[in-house]
Design a protein around this motif. Structure first.
Motif, PDB file in Angstrom:
ATOM      1  N   HIS A  14       0.837  -1.196   0.000  1.00 48.62           N
ATOM      2  CA  HIS A  14       0.000   0.000   0.000  1.00 48.62           C
ATOM      3  C   HIS A  14       0.872   1.245   0.000  1.00 48.62           C
ATOM      4  CE1 HIS A  14       0.829   0.896   4.283  1.00 48.62           C
ATOM      5  NE2 HIS A  14       0.931  -0.421   4.382  1.00 48.62           N
ATOM      6  N   ASP A  15       0.230   2.360  -0.252  1.00 51.51           N
ATOM      7  CA  ASP A  15       0.925   3.640  -0.218  1.00 51.51           C
ATOM      8  C   ASP A  15       1.384   3.930   1.207  1.00 51.51           C
ATOM      9  OD1 ASP A  15       1.084   6.733  -0.009  1.00 51.51           O
ATOM     10  OD2 ASP A  15       1.016   6.340  -2.153  1.00 51.51           O
ATOM     11  N   SER A  16       2.627   4.406   1.317  1.00 55.47           N
ATOM     12  CA  SER A  16       3.199   4.606   2.654  1.00 55.47           C
ATOM     13  C   SER A  16       2.462   5.668   3.454  1.00 55.47           C
ATOM     14  CB  SER A  16       4.682   4.987   2.528  1.00 55.47           C
ATOM     15  OG  SER A  16       4.819   6.173   1.752  1.00 55.47           O
ATOM     16  N   THR A  17       1.729   6.551   2.794  1.00 60.06           N
ATOM     17  CA  THR A  17       1.017   7.607   3.515  1.00 60.06           C
ATOM     18  C   THR A  17      -0.400   7.209   3.905  1.00 60.06           C
ATOM     19  OG1 THR A  17       0.209   8.592   1.459  1.00 60.06           O
ATOM     20  CG2 THR A  17       2.355   9.349   2.288  1.00 60.06           C
ATOM     21  N   LEU A  18      -0.846   6.040   3.485  1.00 61.36           N
ATOM     22  CA  LEU A  18      -2.188   5.571   3.833  1.00 61.36           C
ATOM     23  C   LEU A  18      -2.091   4.474   4.870  1.00 61.36           C
ATOM     24  CD1 LEU A  18      -3.800   5.386   0.264  1.00 61.36           C
ATOM     25  CD2 LEU A  18      -3.932   7.253   1.931  1.00 61.36           C
ATOM     26  N   LEU A  19      -3.008   4.471   5.796  1.00 60.37           N
ATOM     27  CA  LEU A  19      -3.015   3.474   6.865  1.00 60.37           C
ATOM     28  C   LEU A  19      -4.091   2.437   6.548  1.00 60.37           C
ATOM     29  CD1 LEU A  19      -1.897   2.575   9.593  1.00 60.37           C
ATOM     30  CD2 LEU A  19      -3.679   3.947  10.693  1.00 60.37           C
ATOM     31  N   PRO A  20      -3.678   1.231   6.173  1.00 60.22           N
ATOM     32  CA  PRO A  20      -4.690   0.221   5.827  1.00 60.22           C
ATOM     33  C   PRO A  20      -5.216  -0.501   7.062  1.00 60.22           C
ATOM     34  CG  PRO A  20      -2.512  -0.671   5.451  1.00 60.22           C
ATOM     35  CD  PRO A  20      -2.310   0.740   5.960  1.00 60.22           C
ATOM     36  N   THR A  21      -6.436  -0.958   6.950  1.00 61.10           N
ATOM     37  CA  THR A  21      -7.023  -1.835   7.964  1.00 61.10           C
ATOM     38  C   THR A  21      -7.442  -3.117   7.276  1.00 61.10           C
ATOM     39  OG1 THR A  21      -9.221  -0.868   7.633  1.00 61.10           O
ATOM     40  CG2 THR A  21      -7.843   0.094   9.352  1.00 61.10           C
ATOM     41  N   VAL A  22      -7.101  -4.238   7.900  1.00 56.04           N
ATOM     42  CA  VAL A  22      -7.392  -5.561   7.328  1.00 56.04           C
ATOM     43  C   VAL A  22      -8.505  -6.205   8.138  1.00 56.04           C
ATOM     44  CG1 VAL A  22      -6.465  -7.821   6.730  1.00 56.04           C
ATOM     45  CG2 VAL A  22      -5.026  -5.785   6.534  1.00 56.04           C
ATOM     46  N   THR A  23      -9.538  -6.631   7.454  1.00 57.92           N
ATOM     47  CA  THR A  23     -10.681  -7.278   8.096  1.00 57.92           C
ATOM     48  C   THR A  23     -10.917  -8.627   7.434  1.00 57.92           C
ATOM     49  OG1 THR A  23     -11.679  -5.107   8.471  1.00 57.92           O
ATOM     50  CG2 THR A  23     -13.116  -7.034   8.718  1.00 57.92           C
ATOM     51  N   TRP A  24     -11.157  -9.621   8.257  1.00 53.59           N
ATOM     52  CA  TRP A  24     -11.470 -10.966   7.750  1.00 53.59           C
ATOM     53  C   TRP A  24     -12.952 -11.246   7.944  1.00 53.59           C
ATOM     54  CZ3 TRP A  24      -8.268 -14.273   5.154  1.00 53.59           C
ATOM     55  CH2 TRP A  24      -6.905 -13.970   5.156  1.00 53.59           C
TER      56      TRP A  24
END
Length: 1330
Positions: free
Chosen positions: A566-576
């Motif tokens: 992902h882009d280093s400036t975006l904070l991803p959230t992972v959901t299952w």
């Protein structure tokens, strides 16, 4: 005549004027803007036209409006002004026009019946509401009436009338009994639209006292009840019984039984009737018939069909219901009632009228001073409605005049409006069935531009996705919008941008270089304003390792991976998710950073697991299916490829896409992981299937992208872990429309093949890429950096074009554009090519050579001028070759070597040179055409180096105390040889090395005799050559001197036949073993020069048994020869059979021979000019019929015993002699302590040697032995033999009394085949025998 001409001229002028109208302004719904702009009133909410109110509750008459300034409100009642202040029961809500009539505090609803209309007014105009008719709801009681019981004969028809009181609105009718249960209805008994209850024929079960009709009034929430109706049905049987009781026996009278009757219509009456309904309402037609049996109703429309999707049948098909009727539904509708006795019908003539409805309702106009506009009011109805206009609620005929306004029927035309032209206009369309009223204002504004989007707004989008930059604006006149990029950027134009009417700038595919500052500028004649905004482009979020389909056994552990980028400036959230829902609240589910792990899997964990990654800008997901199976599966599951999909269907056909669906075949116990979709182009490549796309195995539909001018058909292939299914049956064909090409040829190049041409080549478009018929190519070129116009030519069916007459190696701009019968492809990009190359003109200069060592040199040169290369500089080639060796001074065939140095390199290393040699070299420049002229040859010499090892070292003619050494000079002397160095040292039986002796030998010698050596001793030799630089690599050999006279006597005896080896039936050879002397001599050897010997094989001897033969030979020549044995049946013409000898041994055992057969044999060596020995003939022994003979009477046994006795006598004499010389030699003790596993007698079954067993007679010898001296040769691990050290001869001596027998012992287990074990040395054999 003039008057007739004026009418059409006026209409033509009006049409022309309407075509020139400037479109009105759109006012954005911005709250801040709306608060600042003046605006005439607009009615936003009002009560319905026909407003029925509950008389028990307050009456609320709604009227809400907006405007700037806020409007004031007034009302009329029944066409006159309604003074609210004079009626204490009526109030108006604050900031609103809504009236509240207080009924609950003493007012009466009936007093406020009437027609009400609301007016909202401000300084810019007045808007009016509809006429609102207020009526209180009524729910009157049933009138008192006396109802007589109904006595009906069984089978007759009956109608129970309800006749409810007239209410407002009309009540809802239903029939119930005293228990408040609805009366059952059927085809025989049903309720009509008027509320009456109809019986087509009565039955005895219809008798009851409580038929009650109920009327429900919804507005007042009340239910009124009619008096119960009694029905008594007389059956024919009961009536006959009554008559019979009242008559004498002589009177034979009785009621007629129930008779069947033809249908008769109960409603409607007669054969025809009429019905009028309004457009948009529900049409209800009813037919109820009497008859026995109960008639069945059917409906038809004469001269047409009943409208589909809008027709419904109710009340057991007695009611025809058509919703949303229109004028087209007018016509004759026939109902037919039929039973077994006949039928009856009724025709209802339906006429559909229409209250007015809008075709074009007037719309608000916002105009700038001096602009033009129109208000259009168009309505329709049956009959056609009349149109009337009002201005600010006053009929326009009596309204104040406005010079900018002109009324023409349903249109008001405004020209050159001014601010005082602002007003609210009402359009009224009416006919006998109703009216429509619409308000539309004309608002004349003069406003400078305003940008409503906040300043310095930051937009963030994902790369390769659309970017929308907002610039909401307003102004009057309507502003023009321009966009700029950067602080001093130019105005944005071109196909890469889309400019929307609302001011939005769209970048359809935002790239990294799209980021930056954008400026929106809005200007009109009253001013200009601008706004800046920032655009940032982010990398897309990707799942680089997706979860995969898993099959896990019950109670196991499974893990799904989901690794993201992902882009280093975006904070991803992972959901299952599991099955698109949250994961179970179970501690067995462990969610890690990049994975999901499920512990102790159970059957309920089956399902689809989805990894969803969200950022503020994008979202991606990937899914995998988990299948839980039993552990272990019983019975075993048979996995196979899936069956092919079937039932392919094409839907949603568009020009560039189509939807394909299919039904999967049986997956055969292995889940389908994906479907592969292929297509065939029957127009261009019939019968050839191409890959289209693939979709996950859980998907059975796909939207496929299409190309124009392709006749598609599709097929689907299912894939699981086992493999691919057979293709499905092809789908139906779909031919897409033609279009101009979407793309241009790829891989366009301009490369000249000759110095005066330019060859333009490209990859032609494939058939489906042509997008239409008549595919051609427009080839264009012009010389680069020269102000030349493009030269173009159109060609077809080729992939190259040659431009002649060009200068040599000149850059050209080249482009190729595709076109077909429908047009050109997009403008192609330009590529840079060059006209043809020619050979370079000059050679490199100032060539210098620096010799680094005897095998390496470095060469330098000056680069040639680029203009003389006349092509692409590919590098330089160095040609170098050896002229002669400085040591031998002999010329040889010149073999030139070439080294290529890429690019503009001006030096290089020359490896692999031969020392002490003379070399020449030259350098040439290389381009795409070839090589240029060579530079002048440069001569250089390499210095001396160390020589290679001598070509061979051979040790021959072993005697008791001497060995002959022969050698060959080094193959590569690499200088002037000055001497040879020989080093040697003895090796005892324990492999210990003795003192090292070194000898210097002149360089012109090639042989040497070493004398005064120890007899029966092994020596190791080291031999190398020297130049002035140093010593070269050495060559090593080992050899052994022969034994003393006692052994020679023994071998001579064997040769003479005194101790002849005997061949028994299946026994092979007997073996005679020898011992070596324990004494090691240290006498300094002397040397003699001998003549060299040439290779040869001689003295081939054979010893044959029934099924095998032992072949031995003598070999003279260089070591490391590879021997082979060839044999065949004597006198036969069959090809020789060949067996390869393992190692350099000089004996071999031929196995698998036929008993009693004569064989021929010869021995050869590979790699030595292919020489062979002379042939020898031997015969195998005859097969023995029986071996049950007395061994003591056999001659061979008696001879063997004599030989053994003689051998023992000789050995005793030898031991006695040695003991007298001093020191005992405990041979037997040594053998007992260190038994050699290699020295064993031969076994009978396989020709190998078995264990040796000492005779009891030898035991006293062991007792009398003494410990040997320190120089005694040890028995253990010894493998000294003449085979290994004696001139290459394996345990044999020649005819001067030497040993000729064959002795064989196994060092290790040999593989199956015609191979023999390596023979032990005679010395060791003696040690074992003593």
């Amino acid at each position: 005549m003039m008057k007739k001409m004026s009418i059409p001229t006026s209409k033509a002028s009006l049409v022309l004027f309407l075509c020139q109208i400037i479109s009105a302004l759109d006012v954005p719904l911005d709250s801040k803007l709306l608060e600042e702009l003046s605006q005439p009133p607009t009615i936003t909410q009002q009560s319905p036209k026909d407003y029925i109110v509950d008389p028990r509750e307050n009456i609320v008459i709604q009227c809400e409006a907006k405007g700037k300034p806020p409007p004031s409100f007034s009302w009329t009642r029944n066409g006159t002004h309604f003074d609210i202040d004079k009626d204490a029961q009526v109030t108006m809500k604050p900031n609103s026009g809504t009236l509240v009539v207080n009924i609950m505090n003493g007012g009466k609803a009936e007093a406020y019946e009437g027609v009400y209309q609301c007016t909202a007014r401000n300084e810019r105009g007045a808007a009016i509401s509809n006429n609102i008719v207020i009526r209180p709801s009524r729910s009157p009681l049933w009138t008192k009436e006396k109802l007589e019981p109904n006595h009906v004969r069984e089978g007759d028809s009956l109608v129970l009338h309800c006749r409810p009181p007239v209410g407002l609105p009309p009540p809802i009718i239903f029939w119930m009994d005293n228990a408040f249960q609805r009366l059952p209805q059927s085809e025989r008994v049903s309720q009509g639209l008027n509320g009456d209850l109809y019986f087509s024929n009565v039955q005895p079960e219809d008798t009851r006292e409580d038929y009650i009709c109920y009327a429900r009034f919804n507005h007042t929430q009340t239910i009124q009840q009619k008096q119960p109706i009694s029905v008594k049905v007389f059956s024919m049987d009961s009536l006959n019984d009554t008559i019979a009781a009242n008559l004498s026996d002589t009177d034979i009278y009785g009621a007629k039984p129930v008779t069947e009757r033809q249908p008769v219509l109960l409603t409607p009456t007669g054969s025809t009737s009429t019905k009028v309904e309004l457009r948009g309402n529900v049409l209800l037609l009813e037919c109820i018939a009497a008859g026995l049996p109960t008639p069945v109703i059917r409906w038809i429309k004469e001269g047409g069909e009943l409208p589909a999707n809008r027709t419904f049948f109710e009340n057991f098909k007695k009611t025809l219901k058509i919703i949303d009727v229109s004028e087209a539904d007018s016509g004759n509708y026939k109902c037919i009632a039929r039973n077994t006795l006949g039928s009856v019908h009724h025709v209802i003539s339906v006429t559909v009228k229409a209250a007015p409805y809008w075709i074009t309702a007037p719309r608000n106009l916002v105009l700038s001073p001096g602009e033009d506009g129109t208000l259009i009011c168009r309505a329709n109805g049956n009959p056609k409605p009349s149109i009337s206009w009002l201005a600010n609620g006053v009929p326009i005929a009596i309204a104040p005049e406005d010079p900018s306004r002109k009324v023409d029927g349903d249109t008001i035309i405004f020209s050159h409006v001014q601010e005082r032209s602002s007003a609210v206009y009402q359009c009224n369309a009416s006919n006998e069935y109703g009216y429509l009223l619409a308000n539309a204002f004309v608002n004349v504004l003069a406003e400078p531009p305003r940008i409503l989007t906040p300043a310095n707004k930051l937009y963030q989008v994902i790369a390769d996705s659309p970017a929308l930059l907002d610039c909401a604006y307003f102004g009057s006149p309507k502003p023009e919008i321009e966009w700029f990029k950067g602080v001093k950027g130019s105005i944005l134009r071109g196909n890469e941008y889309v400019f929307h009417d609302n001011g939005t700038l769209e970048i359809p595919v935002a790239q990294k270089n799209s980021a930056g500052t954008y400026t929106c500028v809005a200007r009109n004649e009253l001013g200009k304003i601008q706004n800046e905004m920032q655009l940032e482009i982010k990398d897309p979020t990707m799942i680089i390792k997706q979860p995969e389909y898993k099959v896990i056994q019950r109670y196991g552990q499974v893990s799904f991976e989901c690794i993201i980028k992902h882009d280093s400036t975006l904070l991803p959230t992972v959901t299952w998710l599991k099955n698109n829902d949250e994961l179970p609240d179970d501690e067995r589910f462990l969610v890690g950073k990049d994975n999901l792990t499920i512990m102790n899997v159970t059957d309920k964990d089956d399902g689809t697991y989805t990894c969803i990654v969200n950022t503020t800008l994008d979202s991606v997901s990937a899914s995998a299916v988990l299948t839980v199976v039993a552990a272990p599966p019983t019975p075993a599951i048979i996995y196979a490829r899936p069956n092919p999909p079937f039932d392919l269907e094409l839907t949603g056909q568009l020009e560039r896409s189509i939807d394909l669906s299919w039904i999967p075949g049986d997956e055969n116990n292995s889940p389908i992981t994906n479907f592969v979709i292929e297509y065939e182009d029957a127009l261009h490549e019939p019968g050839v299937w191409h890959y289209q796309t693939e979709v996950p195995g859980t998907q059975t539909t796909a939207q496929l992208k299409l190309s124009p001018y392709v006749n598609y058909s599709f097929r689907v292939i299912a894939v699981n872990k086992i493999g691919r299914s057979q293709p499905s049956e092809p789908s139906e064909q779909y031919l897409t429309k033609s279009a101009s090409p979407d793309e241009n040829p790829a891989n366009v190049q301009g490369i000249g093949s000759e110095p005066d041409n330019l060859v333009i080549t490209w990859e032609p478009l494939k058939g489906f890429q042509s997008n239409g018929p008549g595919l051609q190519y427009k080839v264009s070129w012009r010389q680069k950096d020269v102000d030349d116009e493009w030269t173009s030519v159109i060609v077809a069916n080729v992939s190259k074009y040659i431009v002649s007459g060009t200068p040599t190696f000149v850059p050209y701009e080249v482009k190729v554009q595709a076109l077909n019968d429908l047009g050109y492809a997009p403008e192609p990009s330009e590529v840079i090519g060059h006209s043809g190359e020619d050979l370079p003109m000059v050679a490199p200069g100032n060539v210098q050579v620096h010799v680094i060592n005897s095998t390496l040199a470095k060469v330098h040169w000056d680069p040639v001028p680029l203009k003389t290369v006349r092509g692409h500089l590919q590098g330089y080639k160095v040609y170098y070759w050896k002229v002669q060796s400085l040591s031998r001074r002999s010329r040889r065939h010149i073999e030139k070597k070439i080294l290529t140095f890429r690019g503009n390199k001006t030096f290089g290393m020359l490896p692999g040179l031969e020392p002490y040699s003379s070399y020449k070299l030259n350098v040439r420049v290389v381009n795409g055409k070839g090589e240029g002229p060579a530079s002048p040859d440069k001569v250089f010499n390499t210095p001396e180096g160390v020589p290679s090892s001598p070509s061979f070292l051979k040790i021959t003619n072993p005697t008791l105390d001497s060995l002959t050494l022969e050698w060959g000079s080094p193959t590569h002397p690499n200088g002037v040889l000055i001497s040879y160095t020989l080093k040697f040292q003895p090796i005892n039986n324990t492999h210990e090395l003795g003192p090292l002796v070194e000898i210097k030998i002149p360089a012109n010698e090639s042989s040497l005799i070493l004398k005064n050596l120890n007899y029966s001793t092994r020596y190791k030799f080291y031999f190398n050559a020297q130049t002035s630089v140093g010593s070269g690599s050495q060559i090593t050999e080992e050899a052994v001197t022969i034994m003393d006279e006692v052994f020679l006597f023994l071998f001579s005896s064997i040769k003479a036949g005194i101790l002849r080896p005997a061949v028994g039936a299946g026994k092979g050879y007997s073996e005679i073993l020898f011992a070596t002397s324990p004494v090691m001599h240290t006498v300094r050897p002397t040397f003699y020069k001998v003549q060299p010997l040439y290779p040869r094989i001689r003295n081939v001897t054979t010893a044959a048994a029934e099924t095998y033969a032992n072949i031995s030979w003598e070999y003279e020549g260089p070591d490391h020869a590879n021997f082979y044995v060839e044999y065949g049946v004597a006198g036969s013409k069959e090809d020789w059979k060949k067996e390869i000898v393992n190692g350099s041994r000089s004996f071999f055992v031929l196995k698998g021979l036929t008993p009693g057969t004569a064989y021929k044999v010869r021995v050869g060596a590979e790699g030595l000019s292919g020489f062979r020995s002379s042939e020898d003939v031997f015969e195998t022994g005859p097969a023995m019929a029986s071996r049950q003979v007395d061994i003591a009477t056999q001659g061979w046994f008696i001879g063997l015993m004599c030989a053994v006795a003689l051998l023992i006598l000789i050995l005793l004499i030898v031991c006695f002699i040695r003991r007298n010389k001093g020191g005992k030699y405990p041979v037997k003790e040594k053998e007992d302590a260190h038994a050699d596993p290699e020295i064993q007698p031969m076994k009978e079954d396989d020709g190998t040697f078995g264990e040796y067993s000492d005779a009891e007679d030898h035991k006293p010898l062991k007792k009398g032995s003494r410990t040997p001296s320190d120089r005694t040769v040890k028995k253990e691990d010894s493998d000294d033999s003449l085979v290994d050290y004696g001139e290459g001869v394996n345990g044999q001596f020649n005819e001067d009394g030497s040993f000729i027998g064959q002795y064989s012992g196994k060092k290790e287990k040999e593989p199956e085949g015609n191979e023999s074990s390596e023979a032990p040395s005679p010395v060791n054999a003696m040690n074992s025998f003593v």
